[in-house]
Structure formats: structure tokens, C-alpha cells
Design an enzyme around this catalytic site. Structure first.
Site, PDB file in Angstrom:
ATOM      1  N   ALA A   1     -66.268  16.522 -23.610  1.00 38.59           N
ATOM      2  CA  ALA A   1     -66.973  16.139 -24.961  1.00 38.59           C
ATOM      3  C   ALA A   1     -67.919  17.232 -25.403  1.00 38.59           C
ATOM      4  O   ALA A   1     -67.740  17.746 -26.467  1.00 38.59           O
ATOM      5  CB  ALA A   1     -67.708  14.769 -24.997  1.00 38.59           C
TER       6      ALA A   1
ATOM      7  N   ASP B   1     -62.158  24.395 -16.853  1.00 38.62           N
ATOM      8  CA  ASP B   1     -62.233  23.047 -16.630  1.00 38.62           C
ATOM      9  C   ASP B   1     -60.996  22.814 -15.836  1.00 38.62           C
ATOM     10  O   ASP B   1     -59.674  23.146 -16.244  1.00 38.62           O
ATOM     11  CB  ASP B   1     -61.986  22.525 -17.774  1.00 38.62           C
ATOM     12  CG  ASP B   1     -62.705  20.878 -17.696  1.00 38.62           C
ATOM     13  OD1 ASP B   1     -61.963  20.135 -16.770  1.00 38.62           O
ATOM     14  OD2 ASP B   1     -63.648  20.145 -18.333  1.00 38.62           O
TER      15      ASP B   1
ATOM     16  N   ARG C   1     -63.912  11.271 -28.365  1.00 38.71           N
ATOM     17  CA  ARG C   1     -65.167  12.012 -28.530  1.00 38.71           C
ATOM     18  C   ARG C   1     -64.940  13.497 -28.195  1.00 38.71           C
ATOM     19  O   ARG C   1     -65.702  14.197 -28.595  1.00 38.71           O
ATOM     20  CB  ARG C   1     -66.222  11.396 -27.417  1.00 38.71           C
ATOM     21  CG  ARG C   1     -65.973  11.464 -25.974  1.00 38.71           C
ATOM     22  CD  ARG C   1     -66.753  10.361 -25.046  1.00 38.71           C
ATOM     23  NE  ARG C   1     -66.383  10.806 -23.803  1.00 38.71           N
ATOM     24  CZ  ARG C   1     -65.429  10.293 -23.145  1.00 38.71           C
ATOM     25  NH1 ARG C   1     -64.404   9.618 -23.718  1.00 38.71           N
ATOM     26  NH2 ARG C   1     -65.031  10.651 -21.876  1.00 38.71           N
TER      27      ARG C   1
ATOM     28  N   LYS D   1     -57.488  20.419 -20.314  1.00 42.66           N
ATOM     29  CA  LYS D   1     -58.495  20.416 -20.959  1.00 42.66           C
ATOM     30  C   LYS D   1     -58.809  22.054 -21.599  1.00 42.66           C
ATOM     31  O   LYS D   1     -59.006  22.226 -22.553  1.00 42.66           O
ATOM     32  CB  LYS D   1     -59.780  19.853 -20.586  1.00 42.66           C
ATOM     33  CG  LYS D   1     -59.518  18.315 -20.633  1.00 42.66           C
ATOM     34  CD  LYS D   1     -61.204  17.739 -20.077  1.00 42.66           C
ATOM     35  CE  LYS D   1     -60.604  16.313 -20.150  1.00 42.66           C
ATOM     36  NZ  LYS D   1     -62.425  15.466 -19.664  1.00 42.66           N
TER      37      LYS D   1
ATOM     38  N   ASP E   1     -70.452  16.944 -16.150  1.00 43.60           N
ATOM     39  CA  ASP E   1     -70.958  15.631 -15.839  1.00 43.60           C
ATOM     40  C   ASP E   1     -71.260  15.330 -14.637  1.00 43.60           C
ATOM     41  O   ASP E   1     -71.441  13.952 -14.132  1.00 43.60           O
ATOM     42  CB  ASP E   1     -69.805  14.930 -16.379  1.00 43.60           C
ATOM     43  CG  ASP E   1     -68.475  14.942 -15.671  1.00 43.60           C
ATOM     44  OD1 ASP E   1     -68.553  15.655 -14.499  1.00 43.60           O
ATOM     45  OD2 ASP E   1     -67.434  14.397 -15.836  1.00 43.60           O
ATOM     46  N   ASN E   2     -71.674  16.169 -13.843  1.00 42.06           N
ATOM     47  CA  ASN E   2     -72.038  15.801 -12.266  1.00 42.06           C
ATOM     48  C   ASN E   2     -73.338  16.949 -11.862  1.00 42.06           C
ATOM     49  O   ASN E   2     -73.157  17.875 -12.328  1.00 42.06           O
ATOM     50  CB  ASN E   2     -71.160  15.679 -11.314  1.00 42.06           C
ATOM     51  CG  ASN E   2     -70.556  17.174 -10.989  1.00 42.06           C
ATOM     52  OD1 ASN E   2     -70.919  17.721 -10.087  1.00 42.06           O
ATOM     53  ND2 ASN E   2     -69.348  17.420 -11.629  1.00 42.06           N
TER      54      ASN E   2
ATOM     55  N   CYS F   1     -76.319  -4.687   4.848  1.00 42.65           N
ATOM     56  CA  CYS F   1     -76.341  -6.312   5.412  1.00 42.65           C
ATOM     57  C   CYS F   1     -76.445  -7.090   3.874  1.00 42.65           C
ATOM     58  O   CYS F   1     -75.823  -8.171   3.790  1.00 42.65           O
ATOM     59  CB  CYS F   1     -77.622  -6.611   6.057  1.00 42.65           C
ATOM     60  SG  CYS F   1     -79.143  -5.921   5.161  1.00 42.65           S
TER      61      CYS F   1
END
Length: 1031
Positions: A457, A483, A494, A507, A555-556, A611
Site C-alpha cells: 500500500a 518486493d 488499498r 507486486k 510492514d515488519n 500455563c
């Protein structure tokens, strides 16, 4: 196609796969209301195009274009759907077909008349209501003289039409919003409402300290799972006619209650355990004043605390610009001092009506001189913000601007200013930019080399913006985009450079081609490599050193940090940005001026104790994570282990080195290949039924057998209290939809693993499941993990690993191997999200935790980041304004602007970037200071020995090196054996690195990066890293 007839789901009102990321940001109800909205856009300038593009992608029902002007060369500076061949053609006609391609569910038309009157507005609104009685209408006026729109504003108010006006004038812009005398806001901020665990009820309510309640006095809340409190208890958060109360906050985890305006006494009832509380949003009404009234007494949205007086100054500027335009029928000429003087004089007159406003005459003069300019970044920023206001007006989601937003980017101005003769129109597609910056700087943009990391985007918007700005639009310049991902359907809402026909393609390739189609001058190159340590042979020294700047569209965090480290190392400007729904941020990283992206870190992602997940969940997030882990165990790890045994000769030998998991892994392989190996789909159903009994019935009975409800702790408190919620076993019921979904999805996933044809007929599957008897419960005392740091033997397998290994079938017995189900969230036919939803909700039902629908489960399990094209556009516009500064020389740190945006509130704040933190060593009276931008650059014109390098540090920097390393490889330490040390000291550095690391240095590598530990005059010194050039 009717906008409401979406993929055969008219009851939903929107295509969930297409709009999923936006729907996570605004909610399904708001998305449906958007789909009932008709929007008119009056003025198809570059800003109008940006606005229309964003509105269409958000998913309104229709967009009507109104424009009487032809495309000009100046329009090409920001009009990304205009070409040189369109010059002279009506702007609405020139872009209509391309806008229609953006979204098949939105009808895009042109008003037959080329000008708009109040009568036209009335007729358009009437036609909209006749066709769709529940429809909402919004009109946006673009680059009109806002202060001259009073009659049309009055007509909109009279007919219940929402009114928005926006302008982009060179380096200044404005937005005005009038949603009428009564506008309902259903959700003021878009923040996720927390469901909080109640741990105590008495004189006040206390929630678990995992989360602050974040409530305010007067907030309305509702409770569930409090049966002892009949006036508070609700059977679920969806219960009709719920019991509601208000809160009075007494602390971050506590509050008291009020009902009907009076204190509510909770001590009348006895609290034992349990309970959940959640906030209930109440619709609020906003009153907007007319344009005429608001012009006289404007209210401003403040954006930059370093420019507190700017909104008032800009209000005077725009009033003066409008008056100038009425007198001359055009904006002030580019860098025309006489025109700018006239504007200042007009502003001076208007100041009399606004005595409190700051008349900053130099600023007004400077901005007036460039007001005829047409800049893509400004249009992109304003177009994103204004489109978000359309969304608010249409849906009632979020808080609208009340009522004026002014913005200026004065820091982009050239210093010294360009000569007026270089700023005149040249019948060039860059005329709008030339009017602001002149030809010389525009040529600088064209020769720039920009690296765009990511073409999602953000990346799509950046490529469009750079094409319009002229960045890299020459033989000497370049825009390189990389990319590694392919295009998916959910991207289309988007990532506007992509179309349905592009699904499955790369992309970077599609985005690069689309951007070049917008401006054939763009010199764009696409790559498909990840920017990471393993691709440093692609992104090598020559690559990084050739760049002028880097724009992240990632995005990371891990990838951002790596790119940031490369930019610091090569001293390249980095433009960092990100979005999350209505929120976004911009960070400018300038060599030697600012801190880096990695200087400050976001808090780590929240994790849950094992747990808690395994035995004591108390929130839906716990059960979703548990279900996601169960999916991975059943359908990914188990077949992968079996395939490892079947295909890898070394698998069993490697497994011997992992004694903690060896037995359980061997048991899993045996189950997959022998004990539970299915031969038919009916076997898969039996396996799924057994898992139901195991997970939701017998394991719960085992937990309660070991910890009965009346168990007390050593301190005398009930074991099942506070965050530990007592569970209830579930008995299988084929008529229960959640039970059925679990068995149906689990059986089909099991069949997939063994390549058995599945069955989509749930009724048929349930007939089979209903006939299968439940597994009887056998009470057994077992060790159960209660505390996080408590060690419990994971395996309950009786056989030894040697016995299990001997029982495995011959590896050749399953020649085709098993399929492995890698979790894929965006395929609605693969049963992945179905299984996790059912599994999570059954687990939640065990523990009386409020359940989550499929969409929320998918978002949490898939870690989906909500995304909106409006926020993306605004953020990329702000970034590209910074590009103008980055590519100028001599800008100071306070010229650059970091930004944080929350369009939902709305909140926009710009601030000066932080400087890089300083470190020092050496004498206290004259310390040697350095930052992350500093290093020791060692270039002796040749490769030297280790001894020579150590001597150089001592003679040149007064540093005695005690340890020296390259990456993970230690090359030298003071405590090495003397024989080894003597050997290494005589070696050339490159040879030493290759010998110790046992890795050959690539032919394209010229530098070795070194870290040293050293003493300065006998004291330990924290020193910069070293870049050593050896060839």
C-alpha cells in the site's frame, strides 16, 4: 453492478475479502453504511483525483464527478490519471474510465452539467434518496474558493447533505467540514473495546492487572458472568435489553458504579469469582456551524506545536488569496512579488476582523508567491485526509474535523529562493512543481536515485508520487523498487496500482509498470529480492553508495531495522513510515543530524504464559492463540515430523539429540502412520470427534479432577479465583453450530493431510459424527503446570523411545508422503480459519469467556494489520514533502518534520526529529564525542596486517585494542595463546578474516566491518565501529 449486490452476499453489504483490512479498521457496520453513500466530487484537479481515488477504494456506492475545466500542463504535476494527450480535454472525462477501474462495486459517473448549482444539488440528492431511501449524500468541493461556497453550503445544510471543501495551494492547504446541524458519531475514536476480567466486587470493582481499564467517569459498561448480581448480570454481551451501568473511576484497575444517576451498592450481593466487564459506546451528537458562521469564528485543528499561530495566519492567507482570485481570476503568479504584496495587503485588511490572529507577513508573502503551484505530495496528503472525512460523514465512524484544518510546509521552500524567471510555465508536466521550486531544483529531482523497499500500500503510493514529482525521471536518475510478494485480492482495496487481472503477479513488477504508465519519463527498475543480510551480494557497496535516499514501505520491524542499519552504515537519508488503521507515523532519518529508526524501539509484542494458554485462559486472545497452536500441532508439525521420518535419512539420528521431545515426536509419527492413519473420510470424522472429546471434555474433567472447585491455596484462598476461571466440560452436540464447525473443519483438514477427498456437506458430516460414541473419561492424577516457571513433563507416553522407534513402519510404506497445512488466513475455502474459530470458541465456552466471531478470530490469529487507503495516502504525502527537503542542501534538523497521525480523533502532530544520542570517551575536560553516524574509517590504500592495524589505533587514536572482531568472528583478543596471537598479528586483515571465519570474502566486497574493545589511557572506552577498506 449494483454496489450492494456483492459476490452474492447482499445481506453483508460488502465484499469481505476485498475490504477485509479496512473493515478491521472501521467495523462491518460502518463499511455497510459506506456502501449506502453517494458522493459528489466537484473539481477534478490532482487533489480531486486523489480524493476520488481514495473514496472509490473505500467502497462507497457511487461517485459523481463535476468539472468544467480542461486538463492543463500544470494538472499533470499531480493528476496521475492525466496524460499529455489529455491536455485540453475536460478533466472529468479524462479520468472517469480509469477511476471506474479501481472498484467494480462503485458506480462512477459525470454530472451532465459542467457547473454545480443549488438546484443541481437538490435534484442529485432527491435521485439518490429515491433509488436508495437509506442513502447518505456527501459533496466535496475541491480547489474551489472555499469562502465563496456559502450558497452551496446552505443548500447542502437544507437538504441534509454533508459538505466538505478542500484546497491545495502550493505549500499551503486547508479542509473545511460541515456535517450539518446534527451529526451522529457512533464511535469517536475507533479504539478496540477491551473485555476485562473482574477479580473483585465490593465497595468498588477491580479488574485484573493485565490491562488498565482505560475508562472515564460516566462511561457506560455492562457485565457478564456475574449471576449473583441480578442487576448487573447479562447472559452475553449481545443480550437484548442489557443491564447497563455507569462508572466512576477510582484507579487504573478500579471503579465504582452508578445507576440512574445514583451510586450502585455492590456489597448487597456476595462475590465469589468470575465476571467480565466491557465498555458500551453510546452515540454522541455533534453540531456543525455553517460555512458563513464558521468563517467569522473559525475553530482550528492544531497540527504543529512549533507553529501555534499558523492556523490563524493561514486563515488570513486563504481569505486574501480568494479575494485576489476574485479580482484577477487567477492565483498570484509564480514568485511574483507584486502579487504577493497585494495578498499581504488583503490579509492585513482581514486581520481587522480577527485581532487575535498573528499576521505573519513574511510567511504570507512567501506562501502567496508559490500558491499557484500544484504539488503532488500536498494533494496526496490533503486527499487522504479529506477522503477520511468523507468516510466519517458517511458512516458516523470516528470524530470529524471541527471544522477547519490548515497546513503549511514552509520548510520546503528553497533558500535562497529560485529566480522568478525559472518558475514560469513551460508547457511541461512539471509546471505545477516548477511554479514552487523553479527548473533547477526540478532537474535535481529528476536525477535523484531513490530506493523504495516494498510495493504494498505504501509502496504503490510512493511510486505514484515519485512519478508525479519527477523523482528519478531522467536517464541519470532512477527509482528502484523491490518486493518479493505476489498480489492478492485483499490488496486491491488499498494498493491502487493493482487490478483484479494482476492477482498472482509480482507486486514490484506490476507497480513499476503502472507508475511508468503514469509518467513515461520515470526511470524505474523492479527487483524481487528481500533486503536482508543474505542478499548483500545484490544490495552491495556499489548499490547503496549510488543512492540519494531510501524510502521504506515495509510492514515488519525486523526488515525496517535492517534497512535502517544499512542507511546508517552508508550515510543515506531514510524516510520511514507506517500505518495502522487510522493511525500513521513518519520518521525522517538524516545522516549526522537525527537519531536512527533503531535508536528507539517499540515495546515487544505481548506474549502469554504457557500455563495460561494450556490450563487457565481468561481472555479470548488466549483461546485464539491456543487454537492457532493446536492447528499448527495437528496439521503442520505432525505431518512435517512424519515426512521427516519418511524422507530424511538422518531424521532419527537428529531426534536422538533432542531428548525432551524425542518420545512425543515418535508417538506422533506412529499415530500419523499407523495408529490413527485414516483410509476414508469417515475415519477423518472419527478422528475429529475424538479430538473434540479430548480437548473440550476429558482434558477439562482431568483438570477439575486434579483441582476440584473447592480447592484452596496455601494462603487459604480459592484456587479457582482471580485470573483462574473454573472450566466446564462440553458434551458433543451435533446440532450445536460451533461443535459442528469444529468436527467438519477438523475432518476436512485431516483428510487434506492424507490426500483423501473431503466433504463440504456439513449435514452429512454431522450425521456421521452423531453416530460416534464419546470417549469415556478415565480419572487420573497428573502433574499440571500452574506457574510459568514450573517444569512439567510434557509427554504422557508410556513406551520408551526405542520401543516406539521399533514400531514405526518401513519408510517405503508411504511413498507419496503427507500434505502439510501451512496456515493461510485469506483462503475462505481451506477450513483453516473455520477450525481456529470453532476451536477457540469451544475453549472459550469451557471457561465462560465471551466468544469471538470469525472475522475477529481471523484478525487475531492471522495477525492482520488494519489498513486504510486514506491513512496511507496522507502518510505518503507527508513523507514526500520531506523528500523535497532531503534533496535540498543545507537544511537544518528543525526543517524536517516527523509526524504522528490519528485521523479517527482527529489528531495530527508534527515535530522536529530527535538528534542522535552522543557517547563519549577520553579526558573528562575534553571528551571525544561520537554518535551512531560516526566510525573509524581506515583506508591505508592497501590491505595491512593485524599488527599494523593495532599500531595505527594506538598511534593515531591513543587506543589500546584488547579485542577485535568481524561479525561473529573474533579475530584477536589479548588473552589468546601467544603462538596463535603471533601468527595472526603477521597476517593481512582479509586473509585473517577468511581463515578464522572459514568463509571467502566476495569479489565485490571492499570493506570489512570491525568492532573493537579498547582502552584510552588505561581506562575502558566505548568507541565507534570500524570500517576497514582492504581493496
Amino acid at each position: 453492478m449494483d454496489a450492494m449486490e456483492v459476490d452474492g452476499q447482499p445481506d453483508k453489504g460488502f465484499d469481505e475479502q476485498l475490504y477485509s483490512r479496512q473493515a478491521y479498521a472501521i467495523g462491518a457496520d460502518a463499511q455497510v453504511r459506506l456502501g449506502r453513500t453517494d458522493v459528489m466530487v466537484c473539481g477534478m484537479t490532482g487533489l480531486g483525483l486523489e480524493l476520488a481515488k481514495n473514496i472509490i477504494l473505500t467502497g462507497v456506492r457511487s461517485v459523481t464527478l463535476v468539472d468544467s475545466e480542461p486538463v492543463s500542463f500544470a494538472d499533470l504535476s499531480s493528476g496521475f490519471y492525466f496524460t499529455k494527450d489529455d491536455v485540453g480535454v475536460n478533466r472529468a472525462d479524462a479520468c472517469l474510465a480509469k477511476l471506474q477501474e479501481l472498484n467494480k462495486y462503485v458506480k462512477v459517473t459525470k454530472l451532465p452539467r459542467e457547473t454545480l448549482t443549488p438546484e443541481d444539488l437538490s435534484q442529485w440528492r432527491a435521485a439518490s434518496v429515491d433509488a436508495h431511501p437509506q442513502s447518505q449524500q456527501v459533496v466535496v468541493f475541491v480547489d474551489k474558493l472555499t469562502t465563496c461556497l456559502k450558497p452551496l453550503n446552505a443548500a447542502c445544510r437544507a437538504h441534509g447533505v454533508k459538505f466538505i471543501a478542500c484546497e491545495s495551494r502550493g505549500l499551503a492547504s486547508c479542509i473545511f467540514v460541515d456535517n450539518g446541524p446534527q451529526h451522529t458519531v457512533y464511535d469517536p475514536d475507533g479504539e478496540e473495546i477491551k473485555t476485562l476480567l473482574v477479580v473483585a466486587v465490593g465497595a468498588q470493582i477491580q479488574v485484573h492487572d493485565d490491562n488498565r481499564h482505560e475508562l472515564s467517569d460516566g462511561d457506560t459498561v455492562m457485565f457478564t458472568d456475574l449471576p449473583n448480581f441480578p442487576e448487573l448480570h447479562n447472559t452475553s454481551f449481545d443480550a437484548p435489553n442489557p443491564n447497563l451501568v455507569q462508572v466512576k473511576v477510582t484507579g487504573p484497575f478500579t471503579f465504582t458504579l452508578e445507576k440512574d444517576g445514583k451510586p450502585f451498592d455492590c456489597t448487597r450481593y456476595k462475590y465469589v469469582r468470575g465476571g467480565y466487564v466491557t465498555k458500551v459506546r453510546q452515540p454522541a451528537q455533534m453540531v456543525f456551524r455553517s460555512l458563513e458562521d464558521s468563517m467569522r469564528e473559525p475553530e482550528f485543528l492544531l497540527t504543529d506545536f512549533a507553529k501555534m499561530d499558523a492556523p490563524g495566519t493561514l486563515h488570513l492567507l486563504f481569505l486574501a488569496l480568494h479575494e485576489f482570485h476574485k479580482a484577477h481570476n487567477h492565483m498570484p503568479g509564480p514568485h511574483n512579488n507584486d502579487h504577493a504584496d497585494e495578498v499581504v495587503g488583503l490579509a492585513r485588511e482581514h486581520k481587522k476582523s480577527f485581532p487575535d490572529f498573528n499576521l505573519d507577513e513574511p510567511l504570507i508573502h512567501s506562501l502567496a508567491k508559490v500558491s499557484s503551484g500544484n504539488l503532488n505530495p500536498m494533494a496526496t496528503m490533503v486527499g487522504g485526509f479529506a477522503a477520511h472525512e468523507v468516510l466519517k460523514a458517511a458512516s458516523g465512524k470516528f470524530t470529524p474535523i471541527n471544522q477547519w484544518f490548515y497546513f503549511d510546509a514552509r520548510e520546503c521552500l528553497l533558500n535562497p529562493a529560485p529566480s522568478p524567471e525559472t518558475c514560469q510555465p513551460q508547457n511541461s508536466r512539471y509546471d505545477g512543481e516548477i511554479a514552487v521550486f523553479g527548473t533547477e531544483f526540478v532537474q535535481r529531482l529528476q536525477t535523484a536515485k531513490m530506493f523504495v523497499v516494498g510495493s504494498g500500500a505504501l509502496g504503490c503510493e510512493f511510486l505514484k508520487n515519485f512519478a508525479m514529482m519527477g523523482v528519478g525521471c531522467s536517464a541519470e536518475g532512477a527509482v528502484i523498487v523491490t518486493d518479493m510478494d505476489g498480489i492478492e485480492k485483499s490488496n486491491l482495496s488499498r494498493q491502487f496500482l493493482f487490478r483484479p487481472k494482476d492477482i498472482g503477479q509480482l507486486k514490484s513488477k506490476v507497480a513499476a509498470e503502472a507508475a511508468k504508465a503514469m509518467n513515461p519519463d520515470l526511470s524505474v527498475k523492479y527487483l524481487t529480492e528481500k533486503v536482508a543480510p543474505e542478499t548483500e551480494n545484490v544490495f552491495d557497496d556499489s548499490f547503496w553508495e549510488s543512492l540519494d535516499a531510501v524510502t521504506n514501505a515495509l510492514d515488519n520491524i525486523q526488515a525496517r531495522l535492517y534497512v535502517d542499519s544499512r542507511c546508517v552504515y552508508y550515510h543515506k537519508p531514510l524516510l520511514e513510515s507506517g500505518t495502522l488503521g487510522s493511525k500513521g507515523n513518519v520518521q525522517v532519518v538524516m545522516p549526522r543530524l537525527t537519531e536512527a529508526y533503531g535508536t528507539s524501539r517499540d515495546p515487544p509484542e505481548k506474549t502469554f504464559p504457557v500455563c495460561t494458554l494450556k490450563n487457565f485462559p481468561n481472555a479470548i486472545e488466549h483461546t485464539i492463540q491456543w487454537a492457532r497452536d493446536s492447528f499448527g500441532g495437528f496439521f503442520t508439525s505432525a505431518p512435517r515430523d512424519a515426512n521427516g521420518y519418511l524422507t530424511d535419512d538422518t531424521f532419527l539420528a537428529m531426534l536422538e539429540k533432542e531428548p525432551s521431545t524425542r518420545t512425543s515426536t515418535l508417538q506422533t509419527i506412529k499415530d500419523m502412520l499407523i495408529t490413527e492413519k485414516p483410509s476414508s473420510f469417515a475415519d477423518c470424522v472419527r478422528w475429529a470427534r475424538a479430538r473434540f472429546d479430548e480437548l473440550f471434555c476429558n482434558s477439562i474433567k482431568t483438570l477439575l479432577y486434579n483441582f476440584p472447585l473447592d480447592t484452596v491455596t496455601n494462603s487459604g484462598e480459592l484456587f479457582w479465583s482471580g485470573a483462574k476461571r473454573p472450566p466446564t466440560p462440553l458434551e458433543f452436540d451435533a446440532s450445536d453450530p460451533t461443535h459442528a464447525l469444529f468436527v467438519h473443519s477438523a475432518a476436512n483438514l485431516r483428510a487434506f493431510l492424507f490426500k483423501i477427498p473431503g466433504c463440504t456437506d456439513m449435514g452429512k458430516v454431522m450425521q456421521e459424527a452423531a453416530s460416534i460414541p464419546s470417549i469415556p473419561f478415565v480419572p487420573k492424577k497428573v502433574k499440571i503446570q500452574v506457574e510459568e516457571n514450573e517444569k512439567v513433563e510434557a509427554s504422557n507416553v508410556d513406551a520408551s523411545p526405542e520401543e516406539l522407534e521399533a514400531q514405526l513402519p518401513p519408510r517405503s510404506s508411504v511413498p507419496q508422503g503427507l500434505a502439510e497445512a501451512e496456515f493461510e488466513k485469506d483462503d475462505d475455502t481451506n477450513f483453516h480459519v473455520d477450525f481456529i474459530t470453532a476451536c477457540s470458541n469451544l475453549r472459550a465456552r469451557n471457561y465462560a469467556i465471551p466468544e469471538a466471531d470469525r472475522n475477529k478470530t481471523k484478525q487475531i490469529a492471522g495477525k492482520i494489520i488494519p489498513a486504510m487507503v486514506t491513512t496511507t495516502a496522507l502518510i505518503t504525502g507527508l513523507v514526500c514533502l520531506e523528500v523535497y527537503k532531503v534533496l535540498q542542501k543545507g537544511k537544518k534538523v528543525d526543517d524536517f518534520k516527523n509526524a504522528f497521525v490519528n485521523l479517527a480523533i482527529p489528531f495530527v502532530t508534527l515535530s522536529e526529529p530527535m538528534g542522535a544520542p552522543e557517547v563519549s570517551y577520553g579526558p573528562k575536560d575534553k571528551p571525544i564525542k561520537w554518535t551512531l553516524w560516526d566510525r573509524f574509517d581506515i583506508d591505508e590504500g592497501k590491505d595491512i596486517t593485524l599488527q599494523q592495524l593495532l599500531d595505527l589505533f594506538e598511534s593515531k587514536y591513543n587506543l589500546e585494542v584488547s579485542m577485535l572482531s568481524a561479525g561473529p568472528t573474533i579475530l584477536y583478543t589479548f588473552f589468546q595463546k601467544q603462538s596463535e596471537k603471533s601468527k595472526r598479528l603477521k597476517m593481512k586483515m582479509a586473509d585473517l578474516v577468511e581463515m578464522v571465519s572459514k568463509t571467502k570474502i566476495g569479489d565485490n566486497v571492499r570493506f570489512i566491518n570491525i568492532e573493537i574493545c579498547a582502552d584510552y589511557n588505561g581506562e575502558a572506552a566505548e568507541v565507534p565501529s570500524v570500517r576497514y577498506k582492504f581493496r
